[in-house]
Motif scaffolding. Structure first.
Motif, short mmCIF file in Angstrom:
data_model
loop_
_atom_site.label_atom_id
_atom_site.label_comp_id
_atom_site.label_asym_id
_atom_site.label_seq_id
_atom_site.Cartn_x
_atom_site.Cartn_y
_atom_site.Cartn_z
N ASP A 1 42.22 -10.34 4.06
CA ASP A 1 42.47 -8.68 3.60
C ASP A 1 40.49 -8.42 3.54
OD1 ASP A 1 44.42 -8.06 4.04
OD2 ASP A 1 45.49 -9.30 2.63
N ALA A 2 40.12 -9.54 3.15
CA ALA A 2 38.07 -9.13 2.47
C ALA A 2 37.99 -8.61 3.76
CB ALA A 2 37.78 -10.17 2.15
N ARG A 3 37.88 -8.64 4.50
CA ARG A 3 37.08 -8.77 6.29
C ARG A 3 37.32 -7.04 6.45
NH1 ARG A 3 34.29 -12.58 8.37
NH2 ARG A 3 34.79 -14.31 7.96
N GLU A 4 37.00 -6.63 6.90
CA GLU A 4 36.90 -5.21 7.33
C GLU A 4 37.75 -5.28 8.68
OE1 GLU A 4 35.13 -0.83 9.07
OE2 GLU A 4 33.26 -2.16 8.54
N LEU A 5 39.08 -5.10 8.88
CA LEU A 5 40.27 -4.88 9.65
C LEU A 5 40.13 -3.61 11.00
CD1 LEU A 5 42.57 -6.57 7.73
CD2 LEU A 5 41.19 -7.25 8.86
N HIS A 6 40.81 -4.08 12.00
CA HIS A 6 40.99 -2.65 12.56
C HIS A 6 41.80 -2.47 11.84
CE1 HIS A 6 43.10 -1.34 15.64
NE2 HIS A 6 41.97 -1.31 16.46
N PRO A 7 41.90 -1.00 11.67
CA PRO A 7 43.32 0.11 11.37
C PRO A 7 44.63 -0.54 11.86
CG PRO A 7 41.20 1.30 11.80
CD PRO A 7 41.27 0.63 12.59
N GLY A 8 44.63 -0.93 12.70
CA GLY A 8 45.78 -0.82 13.51
C GLY A 8 46.94 -2.42 12.19
N PHE A 9 45.81 -3.43 12.68
CA PHE A 9 46.17 -4.33 12.37
C PHE A 9 46.03 -4.80 11.04
CE2 PHE A 9 44.26 -8.88 10.86
CZ PHE A 9 45.36 -9.74 11.74
N ALA A 10 45.21 -3.79 9.61
CA ALA A 10 45.36 -4.00 9.10
C ALA A 10 46.57 -2.83 8.22
CB ALA A 10 44.31 -3.12 8.16
N ALA A 11 47.27 -2.35 8.69
CA ALA A 11 48.45 -1.49 8.51
C ALA A 11 49.32 -2.59 9.08
CB ALA A 11 48.92 -0.62 9.68
N ALA A 12 49.68 -3.69 10.35
CA ALA A 12 50.61 -4.43 10.24
C ALA A 12 50.30 -6.09 9.48
CB ALA A 12 50.51 -5.02 11.83
N TRP A 13 49.16 -6.00 9.15
CA TRP A 13 49.40 -7.74 8.26
C TRP A 13 50.13 -8.26 7.42
CZ3 TRP A 13 47.70 -12.57 9.35
CH2 TRP A 13 47.54 -13.42 8.10
N PRO A 14 50.54 -7.04 6.76
CA PRO A 14 51.08 -7.54 5.26
C PRO A 14 52.77 -8.20 5.79
CG PRO A 14 49.44 -5.46 5.07
CD PRO A 14 49.22 -5.82 6.38
N GLY A 15 53.04 -7.32 6.77
CA GLY A 15 54.89 -8.27 7.57
C GLY A 15 54.54 -9.06 8.34
N LEU A 16 52.59 -8.85 9.08
CA LEU A 16 53.20 -9.96 10.57
C LEU A 16 52.35 -11.22 9.28
CD1 LEU A 16 50.93 -8.41 12.66
CD2 LEU A 16 52.79 -9.16 12.94
N ARG A 17 52.13 -11.44 8.19
CA ARG A 17 51.90 -12.57 7.06
C ARG A 17 53.33 -13.05 6.55
NH1 ARG A 17 47.12 -13.81 2.85
NH2 ARG A 17 48.49 -15.42 2.03
N THR A 18 53.64 -12.25 6.07
CA THR A 18 55.17 -12.60 5.06
C THR A 18 55.68 -13.47 6.02
OG1 THR A 18 54.28 -10.96 3.91
CG2 THR A 18 57.21 -11.80 4.07
N ARG A 19 56.04 -12.77 7.87
CA ARG A 19 56.59 -13.37 8.58
C ARG A 19 56.84 -14.84 9.17
NH1 ARG A 19 59.02 -10.27 13.92
NH2 ARG A 19 61.13 -12.15 14.42
#
Length: 182
Positions: free
Chosen positions: A155-173
């Motif tokens: 999360d400290a990186r400047e993420l691609h907007p699509g990946f930034a939106a998906a990352w929390p759910g992807l990480r949890t799963r």
């Protein structure tokens, strides 16, 4: 230990020497290499797109620092890209990850896929568990850098907007499925 791979110098723009230029095309484009547009926006990949989220519990996730000339250039995202006509999303994601980062298919196993579908375009994230550690290799001009990033630092990186939106759910799963493996 530094697990980054940095691209060699590439072409520059006369007005901005830090802006990379897209590579010259040496052959015909794949028919999937095109933009699609609709009421939810403009997306790359006539037949959809897919990318790989490779997870190594000891090193984190493999992220790609996207070339400046690419869509949302300069951000961090996943190795991936446009699917070929008739190509399965998992096969396409593995092909793209191999082309862009030399991700060896024999060193990973598929944990799950996650699909963003806007009706006229879709993106499939293929989440992989690294079964045998490997070092990524920049093998095309779409990457500035490839880096294994610890989960707490993504999360400290400047993420691609699509990946930034998906990352929390992807990480949890991803973590819920890998806890059983460890």
């Amino acid at each position: 230990m530094d697990h980054s791979v940095t691209a060699p110098p590439s072409g520059t723009d006369a007005h901005n020497p830090h802006l990379q230029q897209p590579p010259a095309r040496t052959g015909p484009r794949d028919p999937g290499d095109a933009w699609v547009e609709g009421d939810r926006g403009r997306f790359w990949g006539r037949f959809g797109a897919a990318g790989v989220l490779a997870y190594d519990p000891d090193r984190g996730v493999l992220l790609q620092h996207r070339a400046q000339w690419s869509h949302n250039g300069g951000t961090w995202g996943l190795p991936g890209g446009a699917l070929h006509q008739g190509e399965d999303a998992v096969a396409g994601a593995l092909r793209e990850a191999h082309e862009e980062a030399a991700v060896p298919g024999e060193n990973v196993s598929v944990l799950f896929t996650s699909v963003l579908d806007v009706g006229y375009w879709s993106y499939t994230t293929v989440v992989l568990f690294v079964t045998d550690p490997f070092e990524p290799v920049i093998s095309d001009p779409e990457s500035i850098e490839l880096l294994w990033v610890p989960l707490a630092e993504v999360d400290a990186r400047e993420l691609h907007p699509g990946f930034a939106a998906a990352w929390p759910g992807l990480r949890t799963r991803m973590l819920s499925l890998t806890d059983a493996r460890l």
